[in-house]
Every structure is written in C-alpha cells, then in structure tokens.
Design a protein around this motif. Structure first.
Motif, PDB file in Angstrom:
ATOM      1  N   ASP A  85     -25.192  20.433  39.828  1.00 47.30           N
ATOM      2  CA  ASP A  85     -25.269  19.004  39.515  1.00 47.30           C
ATOM      3  C   ASP A  85     -25.979  18.720  38.192  1.00 47.30           C
ATOM      4  OD1 ASP A  85     -23.830  18.113  41.712  1.00 47.30           O
ATOM      5  OD2 ASP A  85     -25.594  17.888  42.979  1.00 47.30           O
ATOM      6  N   PRO A  86     -27.121  19.362  37.906  1.00 44.36           N
ATOM      7  CA  PRO A  86     -27.774  19.085  36.616  1.00 44.36           C
ATOM      8  C   PRO A  86     -26.883  19.386  35.416  1.00 44.36           C
ATOM      9  CG  PRO A  86     -29.319  20.143  38.103  1.00 44.36           C
ATOM     10  CD  PRO A  86     -27.978  20.202  38.779  1.00 44.36           C
ATOM     11  N   TYR A  87     -26.177  20.517  35.465  1.00 49.46           N
ATOM     12  CA  TYR A  87     -25.306  20.839  34.337  1.00 49.46           C
ATOM     13  C   TYR A  87     -24.152  19.856  34.230  1.00 49.46           C
ATOM     14  CZ  TYR A  87     -21.829  22.978  31.381  1.00 49.46           C
ATOM     15  OH  TYR A  87     -20.901  23.173  30.385  1.00 49.46           O
ATOM     16  N   ILE A  88     -23.493  19.581  35.350  1.00 48.86           N
ATOM     17  CA  ILE A  88     -22.348  18.673  35.326  1.00 48.86           C
ATOM     18  C   ILE A  88     -22.762  17.300  34.776  1.00 48.86           C
ATOM     19  CG2 ILE A  88     -20.645  17.464  36.756  1.00 48.86           C
ATOM     20  CD1 ILE A  88     -20.798  19.901  38.674  1.00 48.86           C
ATOM     21  N   MET A  89     -23.877  16.784  35.276  1.00 52.28           N
ATOM     22  CA  MET A  89     -24.319  15.458  34.831  1.00 52.28           C
ATOM     23  C   MET A  89     -24.745  15.468  33.362  1.00 52.28           C
ATOM     24  SD  MET A  89     -23.794  13.382  37.317  1.00 52.28           S
ATOM     25  CE  MET A  89     -24.863  11.940  37.317  1.00 52.28           C
ATOM     26  N   SER A  90     -25.260  16.587  32.872  1.00 52.21           N
ATOM     27  CA  SER A  90     -25.630  16.664  31.454  1.00 52.21           C
ATOM     28  C   SER A  90     -24.410  16.528  30.553  1.00 52.21           C
ATOM     29  CB  SER A  90     -26.354  17.979  31.166  1.00 52.21           C
ATOM     30  OG  SER A  90     -25.456  19.087  31.161  1.00 52.21           O
ATOM     31  N   GLU A  91     -23.247  16.861  31.085  1.00 50.97           N
ATOM     32  CA  GLU A  91     -22.015  16.773  30.306  1.00 50.97           C
ATOM     33  C   GLU A  91     -21.328  15.416  30.434  1.00 50.97           C
ATOM     34  OE1 GLU A  91     -20.638  18.783  28.164  1.00 50.97           O
ATOM     35  OE2 GLU A  91     -22.096  20.401  28.352  1.00 50.97           O
ATOM     36  N   ILE A  92     -21.428  14.777  31.596  1.00 53.12           N
ATOM     37  CA  ILE A  92     -20.626  13.572  31.822  1.00 53.12           C
ATOM     38  C   ILE A  92     -21.431  12.281  31.863  1.00 53.12           C
ATOM     39  CG2 ILE A  92     -18.928  14.913  33.110  1.00 53.12           C
ATOM     40  CD1 ILE A  92     -20.010  13.749  35.692  1.00 53.12           C
ATOM     41  N   ASN A  96     -18.779  15.758  25.522  1.00 56.47           N
ATOM     42  CA  ASN A  96     -18.924  14.953  26.738  1.00 56.47           C
ATOM     43  C   ASN A  96     -17.565  14.605  27.324  1.00 56.47           C
ATOM     44  OD1 ASN A  96     -21.462  13.676  24.815  1.00 56.47           O
ATOM     45  ND2 ASN A  96     -21.931  14.543  26.817  1.00 56.47           N
ATOM     46  N   SER A  97     -16.831  15.624  27.705  1.00 58.73           N
ATOM     47  CA  SER A  97     -15.472  15.420  28.207  1.00 58.73           C
ATOM     48  C   SER A  97     -15.210  16.312  29.413  1.00 58.73           C
ATOM     49  CB  SER A  97     -14.443  15.740  27.117  1.00 58.73           C
ATOM     50  OG  SER A  97     -14.429  17.133  26.840  1.00 58.73           O
ATOM     51  N   PHE A  98     -14.088  16.066  30.079  1.00 59.18           N
ATOM     52  CA  PHE A  98     -13.689  16.898  31.196  1.00 59.18           C
ATOM     53  C   PHE A  98     -13.458  18.344  30.768  1.00 59.18           C
ATOM     54  CE2 PHE A  98     -12.372  12.856  33.321  1.00 59.18           C
ATOM     55  CZ  PHE A  98     -13.115  13.028  34.473  1.00 59.18           C
ATOM     56  N   ALA A 133     -13.815  11.580  38.427  1.00 59.51           N
ATOM     57  CA  ALA A 133     -13.081  10.594  37.626  1.00 59.51           C
ATOM     58  C   ALA A 133     -13.187   9.181  38.187  1.00 59.51           C
ATOM     59  CB  ALA A 133     -11.614  11.004  37.513  1.00 59.51           C
ATOM     60  N   ILE A 134     -13.287   9.015  39.503  1.00 60.58           N
ATOM     61  CA  ILE A 134     -13.349   7.667  40.055  1.00 60.58           C
ATOM     62  C   ILE A 134     -14.628   6.959  39.626  1.00 60.58           C
ATOM     63  CG2 ILE A 134     -14.458   8.304  42.239  1.00 60.58           C
ATOM     64  CD1 ILE A 134     -11.648   5.705  41.782  1.00 60.58           C
ATOM     65  N   ASN A 135     -15.690   7.727  39.351  1.00 59.82           N
ATOM     66  CA  ASN A 135     -16.936   7.140  38.872  1.00 59.82           C
ATOM     67  C   ASN A 135     -17.073   7.176  37.358  1.00 59.82           C
ATOM     68  OD1 ASN A 135     -17.897   6.437  41.414  1.00 59.82           O
ATOM     69  ND2 ASN A 135     -18.939   8.389  41.711  1.00 59.82           N
ATOM     70  N   PHE A 136     -16.256   7.994  36.705  1.00 57.30           N
ATOM     71  CA  PHE A 136     -16.264   8.103  35.240  1.00 57.30           C
ATOM     72  C   PHE A 136     -14.831   8.008  34.720  1.00 57.30           C
ATOM     73  CE2 PHE A 136     -19.993  10.323  36.801  1.00 57.30           C
ATOM     74  CZ  PHE A 136     -21.014   9.907  35.946  1.00 57.30           C
ATOM     75  N   PRO A 137     -14.130   6.907  35.005  1.00 56.83           N
ATOM     76  CA  PRO A 137     -12.708   6.838  34.655  1.00 56.83           C
ATOM     77  C   PRO A 137     -12.424   6.795  33.157  1.00 56.83           C
ATOM     78  CG  PRO A 137     -13.469   4.727  35.501  1.00 56.83           C
ATOM     79  CD  PRO A 137     -14.576   5.707  35.736  1.00 56.83           C
ATOM     80  N   ASP A 160     -26.279   5.053  27.764  1.00 62.99           N
ATOM     81  CA  ASP A 160     -27.639   4.519  27.837  1.00 62.99           C
ATOM     82  C   ASP A 160     -28.033   4.180  29.269  1.00 62.99           C
ATOM     83  OD1 ASP A 160     -27.960   4.789  25.121  1.00 62.99           O
ATOM     84  OD2 ASP A 160     -27.391   2.720  24.664  1.00 62.99           O
ATOM     85  N   LEU A 161     -27.094   3.604  30.028  1.00 61.91           N
ATOM     86  CA  LEU A 161     -27.318   3.370  31.446  1.00 61.91           C
ATOM     87  C   LEU A 161     -26.739   4.558  32.200  1.00 61.91           C
ATOM     88  CD1 LEU A 161     -26.523  -0.439  31.992  1.00 61.91           C
ATOM     89  CD2 LEU A 161     -28.753   0.691  32.071  1.00 61.91           C
ATOM     90  N   ARG A 162     -27.588   5.255  32.926  1.00 60.99           N
ATOM     91  CA  ARG A 162     -27.168   6.481  33.578  1.00 60.99           C
ATOM     92  C   ARG A 162     -26.542   6.206  34.949  1.00 60.99           C
ATOM     93  NH1 ARG A 162     -29.215  10.801  30.480  1.00 60.99           N
ATOM     94  NH2 ARG A 162     -29.047   9.922  28.384  1.00 60.99           N
ATOM     95  N   SER A 163     -25.512   6.992  35.255  1.00 60.58           N
ATOM     96  CA  SER A 163     -24.760   6.844  36.507  1.00 60.58           C
ATOM     97  C   SER A 163     -25.233   7.866  37.540  1.00 60.58           C
ATOM     98  CB  SER A 163     -23.263   7.005  36.238  1.00 60.58           C
ATOM     99  OG  SER A 163     -22.808   6.061  35.293  1.00 60.58           O
ATOM    100  N   THR A 164     -26.537   7.969  37.682  1.00 58.94           N
ATOM    101  CA  THR A 164     -27.139   8.951  38.588  1.00 58.94           C
ATOM    102  C   THR A 164     -26.650   8.783  40.024  1.00 58.94           C
ATOM    103  OG1 THR A 164     -29.099   8.841  37.158  1.00 58.94           O
ATOM    104  CG2 THR A 164     -29.349   9.950  39.277  1.00 58.94           C
ATOM    105  N   ALA A 165     -26.330   7.544  40.411  1.00 57.95           N
ATOM    106  CA  ALA A 165     -25.875   7.270  41.780  1.00 57.95           C
ATOM    107  C   ALA A 165     -24.498   7.856  42.068  1.00 57.95           C
ATOM    108  CB  ALA A 165     -25.877   5.764  42.050  1.00 57.95           C
ATOM    109  N   HIS A 166     -23.912   8.538  41.108  1.00 55.71           N
ATOM    110  CA  HIS A 166     -22.687   9.315  41.355  1.00 55.71           C
ATOM    111  C   HIS A 166     -22.946  10.420  42.371  1.00 55.71           C
ATOM    112  CE1 HIS A 166     -19.267  11.971  40.569  1.00 55.71           C
ATOM    113  NE2 HIS A 166     -20.090  12.917  40.186  1.00 55.71           N
ATOM    114  N   LEU A 167     -24.152  10.940  42.384  1.00 59.92           N
ATOM    115  CA  LEU A 167     -24.520  12.055  43.260  1.00 59.92           C
ATOM    116  C   LEU A 167     -25.089  11.549  44.582  1.00 59.92           C
ATOM    117  CD1 LEU A 167     -26.306  14.317  40.608  1.00 59.92           C
ATOM    118  CD2 LEU A 167     -23.966  14.569  41.467  1.00 59.92           C
TER     119      LEU A 167
END
Length: 305
Positions: A224-231, A275-277, A263-267, A235-242
């Motif tokens: 999770d830390p690595y994935i979130m560092s990429e996506i 910072n891409s798929f 993708a549903i949370n980062f469409p 400025d407003l973080r989408s931490t609640a994705h996890l």
C-alpha cells in the motif's frame, strides 16, 4: 431582440452546465484541514462519529501520517443487506492524513460508492449523516467528477474490468468455513493485515478490510505505501482509498480487480508517464496473488492490463 435571444441562450446554457456539474460525483469528501495535533483530531473525529450513530469497526495506518477508520451504521448495514454484494459498501472510510504540517480529514462519499458498488440505495441518508457529523468542505477526486450513471457502469477503458468482473479468490465448503479460512489466512500470510470485519445482517456475507504492507516476498507492487506513493500525489490526499475489501459471499471469497478498485477512486489517473498506471503495472497480479493467499486460496493470476 437578437441580444435578448442571445442572452437567454447563454443563461440556459449556463444553467444546463451548472446542473450537469451539480449532478456529478467525486469519490471523496473533505471534512477539514487543520493544524491541530493528530491524536487530538483523531479523538475529536471518533467522538463526532460515535455521537452521529456510526460504529467504528477498525483502523488502519499503512504509513506514517496516515490513519483510516472503518465506519458503519444501521443504515449502511440495512442497505448492504438489500443489495447484491452490498458488503463492499457496508464500511465507509474516514482518513486523517498529515501533510506539510497540517492534518487533512476526509472520507469516502457514500453516494459515489453506492453507484460504484451498484447498491439498490444511493446512501443519501448516510452521506447526509457523515456531512452532519464531520462537515463537508467540498468533494474531491477527478476534476470534473462523474455522473451517477458513469460511476455505476464504470470501467477505466476498453478491455478493463467492471464491478461485476470480481475475482474469486477461494472456494470453501461453507460460509462459516470461508469466514474462518479468511480469519486464519490473514493472520498467517506475510504482508496482509485484518483492519476490520463486518457481517452483513440476514445474509451469508462478510466483508474484511485488508491492509497490504510489504506483500509476499517484499513485493512492492502489493504494498500500500508504494502504490499510494505513485497514485496519490495531489494536494488533497485520497488516503480513504485504503484498505482493500475482501468479501465472503456464501462459500466463496471475492475481491475486486485492482484495475477497477484503483481506477474507481482515481478515474483521472493517466495510463502512462509519471504518477500513472504504468508505474504500478504489476500491481493487479501482485495484489490478486497476495489476497488469494489471505483468503486461503490457491494462487492463479490473470491481469486485465
């Protein structure tokens, strides 16, 4: 006369645009950005949630400066019980993220999630209750947002999975055996942690919130830390994705493909570039493998990428 007609046309077009914008949804809602102490902010958030009738079912801190609370309520449990695979939405997530000396408090938008997970209810009551408890300083996520219809039928692009392309991680002899297997396997599988568990009333359905830190053999693509560092770089973080959901329904254990779940949370995440798929291209297989082990299943991967 022509000026009046032109003005009328402009006003109608503006109204239509404004209406279209108001109909669009984003996956996250901002409660506040504060300079307060994290522990004090967390305590305040927990108190507000409890007073509003929400049950805090667990928490997850995947990396420094990030804490996610899992919350549910009678309304969420009832809606989940009335929807096929409703367990995916029975827990909403409230996140505290410390960034640049400030604490961002945000939460998943229940109405957005109701469409993402094809609920029979739009969870408007739950959205209103969370807004009342925590405030609503604005929705965030994709710049323009998505219509409810688009969210309900969402897939990232041609050839990518939809919500109903769920992955079957494991099959057990019974619902009870499946739940027991997940409980046991999450404890034994290196890289997975059980953040919470909620049983959907009146159904053989249970959802687990599953954290992934340093996945199998230290694979960063299931981390999770690595994935979130990429996506998660805005400025407003989408931490609640996890965290991810693992769903027991009957005697089978499911999860959503990472190609859909991310993708549903980062469409609006780009397919290529920084910072891409492309930078997490190995994540779908890595996540599926790790969660299969966490479900007590046998590893067989097949990515949509």
């Amino acid at each position: 006369m022509m000026k009046r007609l032109l003005l009328a046309f402009v006003m109608v077009a503006f109204a239509a645009t404004a209406q279209a914008a108001s109909d669009r949804l984003k996956p996250f809602l901002l409660s506040e950005v504060t300079s307060g102490d994290v522990a004090q902010v967390l305590s305040s958030v927990e108190q507000k949630l409890s007073e509003a009738g929400f049950d805090i079912v667990g928490s997850y801190s995947p990396y420094e400066g990030a804490t996610i609370l899992g919350v549910t309520s009678d309304a969420l449990r009832s809606a989940a019980a009335q929807s096929e695979f409703g367990g995916y939405a029975v827990v909403q997530r409230v996140a505290l993220t410390r960034l640049n000396g400030e604490v961002q408090v945000s939460y998943t938008n229940p109405t957005y999630m109701s469409h993402a997970y094809r609920m029979n209810s739009d969870l408007a009551e739950v959205t209103a209750a969370l807004e009342q408890a925590l405030g609503n300083a604005g929705a965030f996520g994709p710049d323009e947002g998505l219509t409810p219809e688009k969210v309900r039928k969402y897939h990232y692009m041609f050839g990518m999975p939809y919500f109903d392309d769920a992955i079957e991680l494991a099959k057990h002899d019974s619902y009870e055996a499946a739940v027991a297997a997940v409980e046991k396997s999450l404890k034994e599988t290196k890289g997975t942690s059980r953040a919470w568990r909620v049983d959907v009333p009146g159904k053989e359905e249970t959802v687990f919130g599953v954290g992934m830190v340093k996945g199998k053999d230290g694979n960063k693509y299931a981390d999770d830390p690595y994935i979130m560092s990429e996506i998660d770089f805005k400025d407003l973080r989408s931490t609640a994705h996890l965290p991810y959901e693992v769903l027991v329904s009957g005697n089978r254990v499911y999860t959503l493909p990472a190609e859909f779940r991310i993708a549903i949370n980062f469409p609006d995440l780009k397919m290529m570039g920084s910072n891409s798929f492309m930078n997490i291209m190995e994540t779908p297989d890595a996540v599926q493998e790790l969660l299969t082990l966490g479900a007590g299943g046998k590893v067989e991967t097949a990515s949509f990428w």
